[in-house]
Design a protein around this motif. Structure first.
Motif, mmCIF file in Angstrom:
data_model
loop_
_atom_site.group_PDB
_atom_site.id
_atom_site.type_symbol
_atom_site.label_atom_id
_atom_site.label_comp_id
_atom_site.label_asym_id
_atom_site.label_seq_id
_atom_site.Cartn_x
_atom_site.Cartn_y
_atom_site.Cartn_z
ATOM 1 N N GLU A 1 0.834 -1.197 0.000
ATOM 2 C CA GLU A 1 0.000 0.000 0.000
ATOM 3 C C GLU A 1 0.871 1.250 0.000
ATOM 4 N N ALA A 2 1.986 1.193 0.730
ATOM 5 C CA ALA A 2 2.958 2.280 0.747
ATOM 6 C C ALA A 2 4.260 1.742 1.310
ATOM 7 N N VAL A 3 5.373 2.212 0.776
ATOM 8 C CA VAL A 3 6.689 1.890 1.338
ATOM 9 C C VAL A 3 7.158 3.113 2.121
ATOM 10 N N TRP A 4 7.431 2.912 3.411
ATOM 11 C CA TRP A 4 7.824 4.014 4.278
ATOM 12 C C TRP A 4 9.334 4.223 4.313
ATOM 13 N N SER A 5 10.096 3.117 4.347
ATOM 14 C CA SER A 5 11.551 3.255 4.483
ATOM 15 C C SER A 5 12.235 2.029 3.915
ATOM 16 N N VAL A 6 13.445 2.226 3.356
ATOM 17 C CA VAL A 6 14.224 1.134 2.793
ATOM 18 C C VAL A 6 15.693 1.328 3.175
ATOM 19 N N ASP A 7 16.447 0.243 3.162
ATOM 20 C CA ASP A 7 17.888 0.332 3.395
ATOM 21 C C ASP A 7 18.525 -0.964 2.931
#
Length: 371
Positions: A339-345
């Protein structure tokens, strides 16, 4: 990382995703921020808790002794700092999951935290100030070394260059300031030029000034800023002189990254905006454009990180994508649409995997891919 190893890592993303570990965090809370290190993944939720996992995504602690939601995180070895809405900063021991102490001093939300050395850290707040702190030893309470004043609106972005002992802050007042941490946070330079707030800042070392040589690094040091006005600006960190304005973005630039690489134009600046565009600029070629992905995502880029020749980006369009730094070529779209991506690393600060914090089927979810 040598070129052969880097190419092999890039190729691996086009062939398989590896194994995945998923943790469902909450069906009610949403995620605020995420921080990763070689040992830990920390996630702040808007229910006043911070969830801590090991680097493989296995749960370790739920840290709940917060008086307000946590808006900023900083990890160093087994220490986690949490900056709260009310202005407090909590210091947690991740070996035990116990609260060590609380640093009080800010009067509003702590928006940014960063370690400035193994024994000190810096905080930036909505109260318009930054504070330089001595990290407490086991037998003392720690102390505020200095309060850094000058901004007239909330401070919302922060970067630290530990070798040069410098910090740069970006504020909603439209100004960037460089602070000399070796001189108790004395203001070294003031950078005025954005129309509207500054949402992202980063240090860039140009030429052969390697980070292992602190003196030369300071002489070749620049600041890159991204603003609400859609502009990317390059400044001399020593005196605040405007070096270049990089045009191309049409809306708020919320992310700025420096990706060093002496083999290719001295490295690359990566910028991303609220329309889903990602752009690359050559450091050693007068900051000229290298490539532009105006449709990298359908909606705002919410998070972008770079490591070893790869970029990983997440967006409110629910997509996580991996790109090649050198060309802008998309290498992989990871997982199913959220639905939504908030953070990646990148997992463990290398290409051993990818970490994604997202909302899927109404749940806050942490996904960890391991190669």
């Amino acid at each position: 990382m040598d070129s052969a190893t880097e190419n092999a890592s890039l190729l691996s993303w086009t062939q398989h995703e590896g194994s995945i570990r998923r943790q469902e965090l909450s069906d009610k809370a949403i995620a605020i921020t995420m921080e990763t290190s070689a040992k830990y993944i920390a996630v702040s939720l808007n229910n006043k808790t911070v969830r801590v996992f090991n680097s493989d995504g296995e749960p370790l602690h739920v840290l709940g002794e917060h008086s307000g939601n946590v808006w900023s995180l900083a990890l160093n070895n087994d220490t986690l700092l949490c900056g709260e809405v009310g202005g407090n900063i909590r210091d947690w021991d991740l070996l035990t999951g116990k609260l060590r102490r609380t640093y009080a001093g800010h009067s509003d939300t702590v928006r940014c935290l960063a370690f400035s050395s193994p024994t000190s850290f810096i905080s930036a707040s909505r109260d318009t100030t930054l504070k330089l702190w001595s990290l407490a030893a086991d037998d003392d309470a720690g102390a505020c070394i200095a309060t850094l004043k000058g901004h007239t609106a909330p401070v919302v972005s922060l970067a630290v260059h530990q070798v040069s002992h410098l910090a740069v802050s970006g504020s909603q007042d439209g100004i960037c300031r460089v602070w000399n941490l070796a001189a108790q946070g004395a203001c070294l330079a003031t950078m005025v030029g954005h129309e509207g707030g500054v949402r992202a800042v980063a240090f860039v070392s140009k030429g052969t000034a390697a980070e292992e040589d602190g003196d030369r690094a300071s002489k070749g040091q620049f600041v890159v800023s991204g603003g609400v006005d859609g502009k990317v600006k390059v400044w001399d960190a020593r005196n605040g002189t405007l070096i270049a304005t990089l045009d191309g973005h049409k809306t708020l630039v919320g992310h700025v990254l420096a990706v060093p690489d002496r083999r290719v134009d001295g490295g690359t600046i990566i910028t991303a905006d609220a329309d889903g565009a990602i752009r690359a600029w050559a450091i050693e070629r007068e900051w000229r454009p290298r490539w532009a992905l105006t449709g990298a995502h359908e909606h705002a880029v919410t998070s972008v990180k770079a490591e070893g020749g790869c970029i990983v980006s997440g967006s409110s369009d629910g997509r996580l994508r991996v790109w090649e730094v050198a060309t802008g070529r998309m290498l992989k779209e990871m997982g199913e649409k959220a639905e939504a991506v908030w953070s990646v690393d990148f997992k463990e600060g290398s290409q051993k995997g990818i970490v994604m914090l997202s909302r899927q089927s109404g749940l806050a979810v942490l996904d960890v891919w391991s190669s």
